[in-house]
Design a protein around this motif. Structure first.
Motif, PDB file in Angstrom:
ATOM      1  N   ARG A   1      21.213  28.214  50.428  1.00  0.00           N
ATOM      2  CA  ARG A   1      20.822  29.616  50.021  1.00  0.00           C
ATOM      3  C   ARG A   1      20.009  30.499  50.624  1.00  0.00           C
ATOM      4  O   ARG A   1      19.956  31.673  50.792  1.00  0.00           O
ATOM      5  CB  ARG A   1      20.616  29.380  48.234  1.00  0.00           C
ATOM      6  N   ASP A   2      18.842  29.781  51.071  1.00  0.00           N
ATOM      7  CA  ASP A   2      17.790  30.533  51.951  1.00  0.00           C
ATOM      8  C   ASP A   2      17.683  30.006  53.099  1.00  0.00           C
ATOM      9  O   ASP A   2      17.359  28.800  53.307  1.00  0.00           O
ATOM     10  CB  ASP A   2      16.500  30.193  51.053  1.00  0.00           C
ATOM     11  N   ILE A   3      17.856  30.786  53.944  1.00  0.00           N
ATOM     12  CA  ILE A   3      17.884  30.476  55.662  1.00  0.00           C
ATOM     13  C   ILE A   3      16.760  31.483  56.203  1.00  0.00           C
ATOM     14  O   ILE A   3      16.732  32.566  55.888  1.00  0.00           O
ATOM     15  CB  ILE A   3      19.104  30.961  56.096  1.00  0.00           C
ATOM     16  N   CYS A   4      15.966  30.803  57.196  1.00  0.00           N
ATOM     17  CA  CYS A   4      14.952  31.565  58.013  1.00  0.00           C
ATOM     18  C   CYS A   4      15.331  31.313  59.115  1.00  0.00           C
ATOM     19  O   CYS A   4      15.726  30.383  59.879  1.00  0.00           O
ATOM     20  CB  CYS A   4      13.520  30.749  57.675  1.00  0.00           C
ATOM     21  N   ILE A   5      15.557  32.659  60.027  1.00  0.00           N
ATOM     22  CA  ILE A   5      15.550  32.527  61.279  1.00  0.00           C
ATOM     23  C   ILE A   5      14.428  32.773  62.268  1.00  0.00           C
ATOM     24  O   ILE A   5      13.626  33.959  61.813  1.00  0.00           O
ATOM     25  CB  ILE A   5      16.644  33.642  61.840  1.00  0.00           C
ATOM     26  N   LEU A   6      14.431  32.113  63.374  1.00  0.00           N
ATOM     27  CA  LEU A   6      13.034  32.305  64.044  1.00  0.00           C
ATOM     28  C   LEU A   6      13.607  32.858  65.535  1.00  0.00           C
ATOM     29  O   LEU A   6      14.060  31.961  66.300  1.00  0.00           O
ATOM     30  CB  LEU A   6      12.021  31.214  64.345  1.00  0.00           C
ATOM     31  N   ARG A   7      13.149  34.014  65.688  1.00  0.00           N
ATOM     32  CA  ARG A   7      13.435  34.628  67.264  1.00  0.00           C
ATOM     33  C   ARG A   7      12.539  35.820  67.151  1.00  0.00           C
ATOM     34  O   ARG A   7      13.008  36.870  66.536  1.00  0.00           O
ATOM     35  CB  ARG A   7      14.786  35.081  67.358  1.00  0.00           C
ATOM     36  N   LEU A   8      11.498  35.906  68.036  1.00  0.00           N
ATOM     37  CA  LEU A   8      10.465  36.877  68.245  1.00  0.00           C
ATOM     38  C   LEU A   8      10.929  38.023  69.030  1.00  0.00           C
ATOM     39  O   LEU A   8      10.917  39.081  68.743  1.00  0.00           O
ATOM     40  CB  LEU A   8       9.163  36.224  68.492  1.00  0.00           C
ATOM     41  N   SER A   9      11.467  37.568  70.207  1.00  0.00           N
ATOM     42  CA  SER A   9      11.588  38.383  71.188  1.00  0.00           C
ATOM     43  C   SER A   9      12.941  38.078  72.289  1.00  0.00           C
ATOM     44  O   SER A   9      13.231  36.916  72.086  1.00  0.00           O
ATOM     45  CB  SER A   9      10.458  38.860  72.095  1.00  0.00           C
ATOM     46  N   ALA A  10      13.295  38.950  73.234  1.00  0.00           N
ATOM     47  CA  ALA A  10      12.759  40.184  73.414  1.00  0.00           C
ATOM     48  C   ALA A  10      13.864  41.237  72.913  1.00  0.00           C
ATOM     49  O   ALA A  10      14.711  40.667  72.245  1.00  0.00           O
ATOM     50  CB  ALA A  10      12.573  40.543  74.722  1.00  0.00           C
ATOM     51  N   ILE A  11      14.063  42.561  73.109  1.00  0.00           N
ATOM     52  CA  ILE A  11      15.092  43.515  72.560  1.00  0.00           C
ATOM     53  C   ILE A  11      16.420  42.933  72.793  1.00  0.00           C
ATOM     54  O   ILE A  11      17.009  42.883  71.807  1.00  0.00           O
ATOM     55  CB  ILE A  11      14.555  44.795  73.027  1.00  0.00           C
ATOM     56  N   GLY A  12      16.586  42.534  74.199  1.00  0.00           N
ATOM     57  CA  GLY A  12      18.015  42.064  74.456  1.00  0.00           C
ATOM     58  C   GLY A  12      18.363  40.872  73.514  1.00  0.00           C
ATOM     59  O   GLY A  12      19.363  40.718  73.299  1.00  0.00           O
ATOM     60  N   ASP A  13      17.390  39.870  73.691  1.00  0.00           N
ATOM     61  CA  ASP A  13      17.743  38.672  73.010  1.00  0.00           C
ATOM     62  C   ASP A  13      17.983  39.006  71.320  1.00  0.00           C
ATOM     63  O   ASP A  13      18.817  38.329  70.783  1.00  0.00           O
ATOM     64  CB  ASP A  13      16.877  37.495  73.223  1.00  0.00           C
ATOM     65  N   THR A  14      17.237  39.554  70.869  1.00  0.00           N
ATOM     66  CA  THR A  14      17.257  40.085  69.361  1.00  0.00           C
ATOM     67  C   THR A  14      18.775  40.920  69.210  1.00  0.00           C
ATOM     68  O   THR A  14      19.487  40.593  68.277  1.00  0.00           O
ATOM     69  CB  THR A  14      15.889  41.007  69.080  1.00  0.00           C
ATOM     70  N   CYS A  15      19.314  41.533  70.096  1.00  0.00           N
ATOM     71  CA  CYS A  15      20.450  42.042  70.192  1.00  0.00           C
ATOM     72  C   CYS A  15      21.389  41.162  70.129  1.00  0.00           C
ATOM     73  O   CYS A  15      22.452  41.054  69.372  1.00  0.00           O
ATOM     74  CB  CYS A  15      20.694  43.167  71.128  1.00  0.00           C
ATOM     75  N   HIS A  16      21.311  39.957  70.779  1.00  0.00           N
ATOM     76  CA  HIS A  16      22.218  38.977  70.827  1.00  0.00           C
ATOM     77  C   HIS A  16      22.246  37.922  69.451  1.00  0.00           C
ATOM     78  O   HIS A  16      23.171  37.411  69.264  1.00  0.00           O
ATOM     79  CB  HIS A  16      22.055  38.145  72.052  1.00  0.00           C
ATOM     80  N   MET A  17      21.234  38.243  68.957  1.00  0.00           N
ATOM     81  CA  MET A  17      20.952  37.706  67.592  1.00  0.00           C
ATOM     82  C   MET A  17      21.893  38.365  66.243  1.00  0.00           C
ATOM     83  O   MET A  17      22.311  37.375  65.556  1.00  0.00           O
ATOM     84  CB  MET A  17      19.485  37.502  67.003  1.00  0.00           C
TER      85      MET A  17
END
Length: 373
Positions: A17-33
């Motif tokens: 029910r509660d999910i934490c995602i950890l991805r700080l950087s970079a811009i391109g990688d967060t787009c992939h997220m």
């Protein structure tokens, strides 16, 4: 300890029910997220998602609906660890998706209270990430960064679909794009700079492509990029070399406005950088210029056929090896590596793209005449 990576971690009746995602950087990688987040929301619409993300990256990812962002100022990391310890002290999650193999991210993962902490397989769990997780995704080799993120969905038993972003753009971003690109004239955006300077092409080469786009295809050419000194200097140098002067929008937009501008453009020209992956989010083709990095790993996801790929030549010239002999994540960021890319090769890609676009337009049936009153 049993490492679960083929059998789904959660039964259908026992979804988190509660999910934490950890991805700080970079811009391109967060787009992939984003496709991972959207797939979670589609498969488990009742789950609550919290994303621990870098402060700069959050300015773009704030567009993702239904996600709580906990931002981290990476420039003040020690102080941020203390602050986030307090923020997370009373929080409990069913699942942590630890999706960044870095020591800094792993330190943050220790603040997240979750019985399942899912990370990369041992081979890809760099900087000792495997010490901070208790489950791993299935091992896979030599795949695009976005596909590696999709491996987390596999571990959760979520059927993969083609990546979906579907981000709503705010009205001010759309208005900005309409003001800069007000009509249907084809538009070439040039985002000339990466945050890694040795990935940047020569300004006179950019100018040659800009002139060709304007003269051969009557394209509107726009320079875009961040407000930093490197971007400004590159833009000034391109303008000094270009005969057909591009429109200068460098440093004049926010990340959401830039995303809207990409969505309104015909094509983007850029080295391996965040805007390459932003363009993928809005379906805009990218002519990527790649020599220090491998476009099979970090190229524009839907536009790899439009990339000028000189990574094999760089591997031979600078490392004396074939690409398949190198680690998958190697970067050949050496002085002169971008000189392997000839303006004629980039122009050839642009010409082919524009020819295909013209042929597709001609193949469209004519619009029916308007009905008479």
């Amino acid at each position: 300890m049993r490492w679960l990576h083929q059998v789904p971690l959660f039964a259908p009746a026992n979804r988190p029910r509660d999910i934490c995602i950890l991805r700080l950087s970079a811009i391109g990688d967060t787009c992939h997220m984003v496709p991972v987040v959207r797939a979670l929301q589609s498969a488990w619409p009742d789950c609550r998602i919290t994303w621990i993300i870098g402060r700069a990256e959050s300015k773009l990812m704030s567009l993702v609906p239904g996600v709580e962002l906990l931002t981290v100022d990476k420039g003040r990391f020690a102080a941020e660890l203390v602050r986030l310890r307090g923020v997370l002290a009373a929080r409990r999650f069913d699942l942590l998706l630890h999706m960044q193999a870095s020591a800094r991210a792993s330190l943050l993962s220790m603040l997240v209270r979750a019985p399942i902490k899912l990370g990369f397989d041992r081979a890809r769990a760099g900087e000792l990430q495997w010490l901070f997780t208790n489950r791993r995704i299935a091992p896979r080799r030599r795949e695009h960064v976005l596909d590696s993120f999709m491996g987390f969905l596999d571990a959760l038993g979520i059927t993969q679909h083609p990546p979906v972003w579907n981000l709503p753009l705010p009205p001010d971003a759309l208005a900005y794009a309409r003001a800069v690109i007000p009509d249907a004239r084809p538009t070439l955006l040039v985002s000339a700079c990466s945050s890694h300077p040795l990935r940047n092409w020569r300004p006179q080469d950019y100018a040659a492509v800009c002139d060709h786009a304007a003269l051969r295809w009557n394209m509107r050419v726009i320079l875009c990029g961040g407000p930093g000194a490197v971007e400004r200097r590159m833009g000034d140098d391109i303008l000094s070399h270009a005969a057909a002067k591009p429109i200068d929008q460098i440093g004049r937009d926010t990340l959401p406005q830039m995303l809207a501008l990409l969505g309104a453009a015909t094509v983007l020209l850029s080295p391996d950088s965040g805007p390459v992956h932003m363009a993928a989010m809005v379906g805009t083709p990218v002519i990527g210029i790649y020599a220090p990095t491998n476009p099979a790993r970090s190229g524009p996801y839907f536009s790899r056929q439009w990339c000028v790929d000189r990574f094999p030549e760089a591997a031979r010239a600078f490392l004396g090896r074939e690409p398949d002999q190198l680690p998958w994540n190697v970067k050949i960021e050496k002085p002169g590596v971008m000189d392997l890319i000839e303006p004629s090769a980039v122009i050839a890609k642009l010409d082919r793209l524009m020819q295909e676009r013209r042929a597709a337009a001609l193949a469209q049936p004519p619009a029916p005449p308007p009905l008479l009153a």
